[in-house]
Design an enzyme around this catalytic site. Structure first.
Site, PDB file in Angstrom:
ATOM      1  N   PHE A 114       2.379   5.568   2.461  1.00  0.00           N
ATOM      2  CA  PHE A 114       2.675   4.673   1.299  1.00  0.00           C
ATOM      3  C   PHE A 114       3.938   5.232   0.832  1.00  0.00           C
ATOM      4  O   PHE A 114       4.144   6.584   0.171  1.00  0.00           O
ATOM      5  CB  PHE A 114       1.877   4.594   0.308  1.00  0.00           C
ATOM      6  CG  PHE A 114       1.998   3.426  -0.759  1.00  0.00           C
ATOM      7  CD1 PHE A 114       2.033   2.246  -0.307  1.00  0.00           C
ATOM      8  CD2 PHE A 114       2.370   3.723  -2.215  1.00  0.00           C
ATOM      9  CE1 PHE A 114       2.182   1.116  -1.119  1.00  0.00           C
ATOM     10  CE2 PHE A 114       2.751   2.550  -2.990  1.00  0.00           C
ATOM     11  CZ  PHE A 114       2.624   1.435  -2.531  1.00  0.00           C
ATOM     12  N   ASP A 183      -4.764  11.029   0.940  1.00  0.00           N
ATOM     13  CA  ASP A 183      -4.583   9.916  -0.264  1.00  0.00           C
ATOM     14  C   ASP A 183      -5.786   8.819   0.463  1.00  0.00           C
ATOM     15  O   ASP A 183      -5.608   8.642   1.283  1.00  0.00           O
ATOM     16  CB  ASP A 183      -3.369   9.282  -0.083  1.00  0.00           C
ATOM     17  CG  ASP A 183      -3.064   8.212  -1.299  1.00  0.00           C
ATOM     18  OD1 ASP A 183      -4.194   7.588  -1.602  1.00  0.00           O
ATOM     19  OD2 ASP A 183      -1.870   7.515  -1.314  1.00  0.00           O
ATOM     20  N   TYR A 208      -7.851   0.727  -8.502  1.00  0.00           N
ATOM     21  CA  TYR A 208      -7.647  -0.542  -8.688  1.00  0.00           C
ATOM     22  C   TYR A 208      -7.883  -1.637  -7.657  1.00  0.00           C
ATOM     23  O   TYR A 208      -7.893  -2.709  -7.744  1.00  0.00           O
ATOM     24  CB  TYR A 208      -6.404  -0.809  -9.472  1.00  0.00           C
ATOM     25  CG  TYR A 208      -5.280  -0.393  -8.826  1.00  0.00           C
ATOM     26  CD1 TYR A 208      -4.594  -1.079  -7.886  1.00  0.00           C
ATOM     27  CD2 TYR A 208      -4.411   0.868  -9.166  1.00  0.00           C
ATOM     28  CE1 TYR A 208      -3.388  -0.567  -7.144  1.00  0.00           C
ATOM     29  CE2 TYR A 208      -3.443   1.342  -8.622  1.00  0.00           C
ATOM     30  CZ  TYR A 208      -2.917   0.617  -7.562  1.00  0.00           C
ATOM     31  OH  TYR A 208      -1.783   1.124  -6.923  1.00  0.00           O
ATOM     32  N   LYS A 209      -8.037  -0.936  -6.311  1.00  0.00           N
ATOM     33  CA  LYS A 209      -8.309  -1.656  -5.474  1.00  0.00           C
ATOM     34  C   LYS A 209      -9.685  -1.844  -5.195  1.00  0.00           C
ATOM     35  O   LYS A 209     -10.221  -2.519  -5.597  1.00  0.00           O
ATOM     36  CB  LYS A 209      -7.450  -0.703  -3.938  1.00  0.00           C
ATOM     37  CG  LYS A 209      -6.122  -0.683  -4.336  1.00  0.00           C
ATOM     38  CD  LYS A 209      -5.206   0.296  -3.153  1.00  0.00           C
ATOM     39  CE  LYS A 209      -3.866   0.595  -3.216  1.00  0.00           C
ATOM     40  NZ  LYS A 209      -2.926  -0.763  -3.054  1.00  0.00           N
ATOM     41  N   ARG A 355      -1.497  -9.679   5.725  1.00  0.00           N
ATOM     42  CA  ARG A 355      -2.481  -8.494   5.310  1.00  0.00           C
ATOM     43  C   ARG A 355      -3.694  -8.891   4.750  1.00  0.00           C
ATOM     44  O   ARG A 355      -3.499  -9.833   3.550  1.00  0.00           O
ATOM     45  CB  ARG A 355      -1.927  -7.421   4.776  1.00  0.00           C
ATOM     46  CG  ARG A 355      -2.906  -6.226   4.577  1.00  0.00           C
ATOM     47  CD  ARG A 355      -2.241  -5.057   3.896  1.00  0.00           C
ATOM     48  NE  ARG A 355      -2.076  -5.442   2.509  1.00  0.00           N
ATOM     49  CZ  ARG A 355      -1.895  -4.397   1.343  1.00  0.00           C
ATOM     50  NH1 ARG A 355      -1.981  -3.280   1.738  1.00  0.00           N
ATOM     51  NH2 ARG A 355      -2.137  -4.886   0.242  1.00  0.00           N
TER      52      ARG A 355
END
Length: 396
Positions: A114, A183, A208-209, A355
């Site tokens: 990321f 990560d 939050y995912k 995605r």
């Protein structure tokens, strides 16, 4: 046996929506609003400053961290919450650099990481005279050499869903005398992470995912117990002090994972995350992983049979893939906007990636099949070829 029909009932999914964007933001748990209201009114409103002790606000980062630890193969007392993921990346990499063998200054990552992780590592490297070296994901193992200090990787690629072999790459890094920082932003809550079994050194992640903590939910950091009392991150804050309320002018790190705390914890957001984690009570992560594979395989097979216009952009073999699937299409942005308008919410990643994330807690075969059918209709009918879908003014 995990009953995913029961976990689905714990989430608010708007009527008419098939939500396949949990890898960017999980849906709202039904208890979230009441929990936030209770913190605001009963704890903050009535207890005021006493809430830090009476309501357990001060110990909240460790208590919630323990709940996440079970989901990522860590032990009690090894995970602490707070701050943002970029802050935690900076802390972990800087601590790993300080523990690295003398003279080693190379941080190795891959181009599938990321970008924010790379930004943080680049800024750190320039500040301390280290080097950030970035290679293609497939070249990581071969790039691990005797000059390596820290291997910093995101386990699951945010675009393609490609999953690194954490155990194998950690072992290779250790053989070369380096440390690892993982990560777990696109892993925690969706795949069977085993930090202890992989013998990793540091790990970070957002909540939050797949953990459904809500927008801006706090990040977490894990340190292997062998490093817990030796790790010295560059970014040091008062909550990581051995005696934060003594207000000493000199920093003295707290013992263990507590030293990885920085600023005042986001109490309301962490309370919402805490109630979101109830959905994982009694859930076996191996069962989540098995179900995730079933759903993603079903989606790939369905799309490839019905939509020849798109090309698979994720690894075909489940072992090399996380809980997301992406396809490529030259008009991916417009296609995704058309899907969203039809209630199938995934997201777009530049330049041409559609995605989709699959979370067994609230996604089943019916949602998978519906998404395939709507994608086929959008493509066959060229529904995407409208000015309002081509205009790039949306966050996806």
């Amino acid at each position: 046996m995990t009953d995913f029909s029961q976990t689905r009932a714990l989430f608010h999914i708007p009527e008419g929506v098939t939500y396949l964007d949990g890898n960017s933001l999980g849906p709202m748990p039904r208890t979230a609003a009441a929990r936030a209201k209770a913190v605001i009114e009963a704890e903050w409103g009535e207890r005021l400053i006493r809430g830090w002790n009476d309501a357990g606000w001060y110990v909240q980062p460790r208590r919630v961290g323990d709940r996440i630890a079970r989901l990522i193969g860590a032990g009690a007392g090894e995970v602490v919450m707070g701050d943002t993921l970029t802050v935690k990346v900076f802390q972990a990499v800087s601590a790993a650099l300080r523990l690295a063998r003398e003279g080693r200054r190379v941080i190795l990552s891959d181009s599938g990481n990321f970008p924010s992780d790379l930004y943080a590592a680049d800024g750190l490297a320039r500040a301390v005279g280290a080097e950030l070296r970035v290679v293609e994901p497939e070249a990581v193992e071969g790039a691990i050499g005797d000059d390596l200090a820290v291997l910093m990787l995101t386990e699951v690629d945010y675009r393609t869903g490609r999953r690194h072999d954490m155990a194998a790459l950690t072992r290779r890094a250790h053989e070369a005398g380096a440390l690892t920082v993982w990560d777990l932003a696109h892993s925690a809550g969706a795949v069977d992470v085993d930090l202890t079994g992989a013998n990793a050194d540091f790990a970070v992640g957002c909540t939050y995912k797949y953990l459904n903590g809500g927008p801006g939910a706090p990040a977490f950091i894990w340190t292997h117990p062998r490093h817990a009392d030796a790790a010295q991150p560059i970014l040091q804050g008062w909550m990581g002090h051995d005696a934060p309320f003594a207000f000493d002018l000199d920093y003295r790190p707290a013992g263990g994972i507590e030293r990885m705390r920085v600023g005042t914890p986001p109490v309301i957001g962490m309370a919402v995350l805490d109630t979101a984690l109830d959905a994982f009570d009694g859930v076996d992560m191996a069962a989540i992983r098995a179900r995730s594979i079933e759903l993603t395989q079903r989606f790939i097979a369905g799309v490839e049979a019905a939509c020849p216009e798109v090309t698979l952009n994720s690894p075909r073999e489940p072992a090399g893939r996380g809980s997301q699937v992406s396809f490529r299409h030259p008009e991916a942005y417009a296609v995704m906007q058309a899907l969203i308008a039809r209630g199938v919410i995934g997201d777009f990643r530049a330049p041409d990636v559609l995605r989709f994330g699959f979370t067994p807690l609230y996604i089943g075969e019916a949602e998978v099949d519906h998404a395939v059918a709507v994608l086929r209709e959008v493509l066959e009918g060229r529904e995407w070829d409208r000015p309002e879908y081509r205009s790039r003014n949306a966050v996806t």
